[in-house]
Scaffold this active site. Structure first.
Site, PDB file in Angstrom:
ATOM      1  CB  VAL B  18      -8.796  88.394 -15.168  1.00 26.72           C
ATOM      2  CG1 VAL B  18      -7.987  88.680 -16.435  1.00 26.72           C
ATOM      3  CG2 VAL B  18      -7.941  87.672 -14.143  1.00 26.72           C
ATOM      4  CE  LYS B 100      -3.587  78.654 -15.029  1.00 23.21           C
ATOM      5  NZ  LYS B 100      -3.497  80.093 -14.825  1.00 23.21           N
ATOM      6  CD  GLU B 124       3.308  84.928 -23.380  1.00 17.67           C
ATOM      7  OE1 GLU B 124       3.730  84.934 -24.540  1.00 17.67           O
ATOM      8  OE2 GLU B 124       3.791  84.184 -22.503  1.00 17.67           O
ATOM      9  CB  ILE B 131       6.988  85.802 -17.466  1.00 19.63           C
ATOM     10  CG1 ILE B 131       7.045  86.160 -15.982  1.00 19.63           C
ATOM     11  CG2 ILE B 131       8.377  85.671 -18.043  1.00 19.63           C
ATOM     12  CD1 ILE B 131       7.725  85.100 -15.123  1.00 19.63           C
ATOM     13  N   GLY B 182      -4.854  84.546  -0.299  1.00 21.62           N
ATOM     14  CA  GLY B 182      -5.416  84.527  -1.644  1.00 21.62           C
ATOM     15  C   GLY B 182      -4.474  83.965  -2.695  1.00 21.62           C
ATOM     16  CD  GLU B 185      -7.693  78.735  -7.240  1.00 22.35           C
ATOM     17  OE1 GLU B 185      -8.888  78.986  -6.995  1.00 22.35           O
ATOM     18  OE2 GLU B 185      -6.976  79.472  -7.926  1.00 22.35           O
ATOM     19  CG  ASP B 196      -1.386  75.795 -12.423  1.00 22.30           C
ATOM     20  OD1 ASP B 196      -2.294  76.139 -13.200  1.00 22.30           O
ATOM     21  OD2 ASP B 196      -0.399  76.510 -12.167  1.00 22.30           O
ATOM     22  CE  LYS B 200       0.322  78.200 -14.861  1.00 25.95           C
ATOM     23  NZ  LYS B 200       0.493  78.698 -13.482  1.00 25.95           N
ATOM     24  N   GLY B 298      -2.491  86.093 -10.595  1.00 27.79           N
ATOM     25  CA  GLY B 298      -3.187  87.260 -10.077  1.00 27.79           C
ATOM     26  C   GLY B 298      -3.873  88.012 -11.189  1.00 27.79           C
TER      27      GLY B 298
END
Lengths: 416, 416
Positions: B18, B100, B124, B131, B182, B185, B196, B200, B298
């Site tokens: 990233v 997060k 975001e 999104i 991928g 994890e 996770d 969120k 991703g």
């Protein structure tokens, strides 16, 4: 600590289904901190679901009332709407409007007024009603990274196309059914000829790319020329025909934009947008494609978008038209190549020179079609494809870049 | 007139896919008016696609550099991330984070810091990556009118569920495939156990309803207990199993929230969200349902959301947490009834008293299931359903209101 919220005192123009719905919701939801103070209507003789003292037929009673700080404009008449909106904005009243036709046709003037007077003017409901597409283009999708926007933005035509595809109705039967179900106006030309869609595209272009273009500058067609054999062809190929409003940033930074029927395949999110629904695919630099879906018309979805705009006004939100002021995208262009399908009735000649390249053709006595690559500027400048009996439908993945432009030639080649 | 834009001088933590992507895009896009000044990394020995002078291993070099006005935090370690983010915010630097886990677990502290120092903190990318769900909940969906939010917010588990449904893999095989591709994890517990997703949901609750709840307060389970026979059952009924993070405003104004596997039927927009994609359905008062769809994880979708946050910082945007400050929704509640399917291996007894009402049951030696109505607070306070071999899956349209609560009884009824 609570965030200061403006108390909204509203002057409402129009008390049809949207206006009535809005009135009820605001009454039931005191926390919205908004009250309708006066409603201007055209037909005082109609029975209304609100106290008689609320109504007037004189616009100036609302526009001159200093205690009213927000005008909500929900009338049909675009000329009257422009008078109301411009007068309200110049006298310091915030405005919420749902009138896409009025906004699209008067965008330069409305931008100038907003710039001079600084009054907020919000119109989320004018595009795709309940889908917050304007707000997202304005606030979230940065200009440079926005590759394209394509959407089904007119519910009536989408309803008709769905009925044709699913129920094997003719286009005429489907239009009639849409009118019966309340998804099309009694005069459906605005919808069917793509005018409503191009009005919306004009608004979207401003928020997506900072481009101000009058709807008449944008190439558009509706579904008025589609034929039964086009629907059959789509079915055979596994496509659906949709009326798509599309804007795409080209490699040179300029923007292609048009409203045309398209063959959409199942890899496109718009494929599953059926009936009166709307959907918008936003393609941005890194994020791949985003898809927004919801009801695009009707009283409740429209009222909902109006409410969101009212809610934003409580916090003094206004569009800043960032992309217009800090412009980095190019201009609207017609200098690109598009792969299209053109169908026509037998014995009609489509001149070969209309195409830079013909990739497939098929003809019989009754129906003929060509799939080929056109130069968009030639399409824009010609009238042949607007004739009854000729359908132009954009092919999936239509943008073509490997074209050697031909010199104009005079030989008309009949492909039938 | 151009709108003033802040020039962003960025200190970046983390230079994985990233971070590297972000660096490249910012270099290629000068109009974003943002430059990465320094990058803090953990492993200086790794080869990087940027000049060596850009890197340091000392966080304080970035945090104490007064010319840096934005910190972008893209590291895995939630504790280190909290140190970085809180120190940056208290020293007046805006922060963009994708973490997060860190945000959900430290929300009260982070809210307090933002309130005291007024520095913008945008994240975001922490929910559904590309999104823009946080921004839309924060800005567009007014509290009072927001009926519910339900989403597929974890791409890894959705990829696994898709493989199980489409390729008839076992859950174990599908997890392995997700790891190979991928999408999961090497230690997949965070995803597979719903952690996770609940992180969120915790963040979404704040922006949707102004509710601050630690992830551990929210009932959650993942897909770890699902069995092959659940997938078979779903297929027979025409359902898909999805791991759904859901929040719903109840009639009394309080909010139900949980992360649980759900049977989703084809009328639900989430039905078509497959593979690693995310989707969110937002239900608002008048607008019916809106659907947002895109890539939820991703490197590119995450970088895209980070870029949108950076772009917003140029205009001094910050979350105002309006719903937290001007609170009108109620609190998180467990006082409601839910229709669920519970499956268990043969010869196991599910106590009858767990259910307020049993509507259907089926048993064989190998597999048994009950469909019935549970009181959510009882589910929350019990452990029986977390045992290996027992699956709890929420039924479509699960909220049930016509329940007469039973007195607790002692007779355990074996349903096998």
């Amino acid at each position: 600590m609570s965030i200061p919220q403006k108390k909204l005192s509203i002057g409402l123009f129009g008390f049809g289904v949207v206006g009535t719905g809005l009135y009820k919701v605001l009454q039931q939801t005191p926390s919205l901190n908004a009250e309708i103070k006066k409603v201007c209507i055209k037909h005082p003789e109609k029975k209304r679901e609100a106290p008689e003292t609320l109504f007037t037929v004189d616009p100036d009673i609302l526009l001159n009332d200093e205690s009213i700080n927000v005008i909500v404009e929900l009338i049909d008449d675009a000329d009257a709407a422009y008078y109301i909106v411009s007068k309200a904005l110049t006298s310091g009243k915030a405005v919420v409007s749902a009138n896409k036709k009025m906004i699209a046709e008067h965008l330069p003037e409305l931008l100038a007024i907003q710039k001079e007077y600084g009054t907020p003017f919000l119109y989320e409901s004018a595009c795709c009603a309940s889908i917050p597409v304007i707000r997202n283009l304005e606030e979230y999708y940065d200009n440079d990274l926005l590759q394209g926007v394509s959407g089904i933005v007119n519910g009536s035509t989408n309803y008709i196309l769905t009925r044709v595809a699913q129920d094997k109705l003719t286009f005429e039967e489907a239009l009639l059914q849409a009118q019966i179900e309340g998804f099309a106006e009694s005069n459906p030309a605005l919808d069917v000829e793509g005018i409503d869609a191009v009005n919306k595209l004009s608004i979207l272009l401003t928020h997506a790319y900072g481009i101000v273009a009058h709807p008449q500058e944008i190439v558009h067609s509706g579904i008025q020329n589609l034929q039964a054999h086009d629907a059959v062809f789509a079915k055979e190929k596994g496509f659906e025909i949709k009326l798509v409003a599309q804007a795409k940033k080209l490699e040179d930074g300029n923007v292609a934009a048009f409203v045309l029927p398209q063959f959409v395949d199942s890899t496109n999110q718009l494929y599953n947008v059926r009936n009166e629904y709307n959907g918008v695919v936003i393609e941005s630099g890194l994020a791949d494609k985003q898809f927004f879906y919801g009801k695009g018309a009707g009283s409740f979805p429209t009222a909902s978008a109006v409410l969101s705009d009212l809610s934003a006004l409580r916090y003094d939100y206004k569009y800043e038209y960032k992309k217009l002021h800090n412009k980095t995208a190019g201009n609207l262009t017609n200098d690109f190549f598009l792969r299209v399908y053109v169908s026509f009735e037998g014995l009609f000649q489509v001149p070969h020179e209309r195409f830079e390249r013909i990739e497939e053709w098929s003809s019989s006595e009754k129906k003929c079609h060509v799939i080929g690559v056109i130069k968009f500027s030639k399409l824009r400048d010609s009238q042949w494809w607007k004739k009854k009996g000729i359908s132009v439908i954009v092919w999936p993945d239509a943008f073509v870049t490997d074209v050697v432009v031909k010199e104009p030639v005079e030989d008309f080649l009949a492909v039938v």
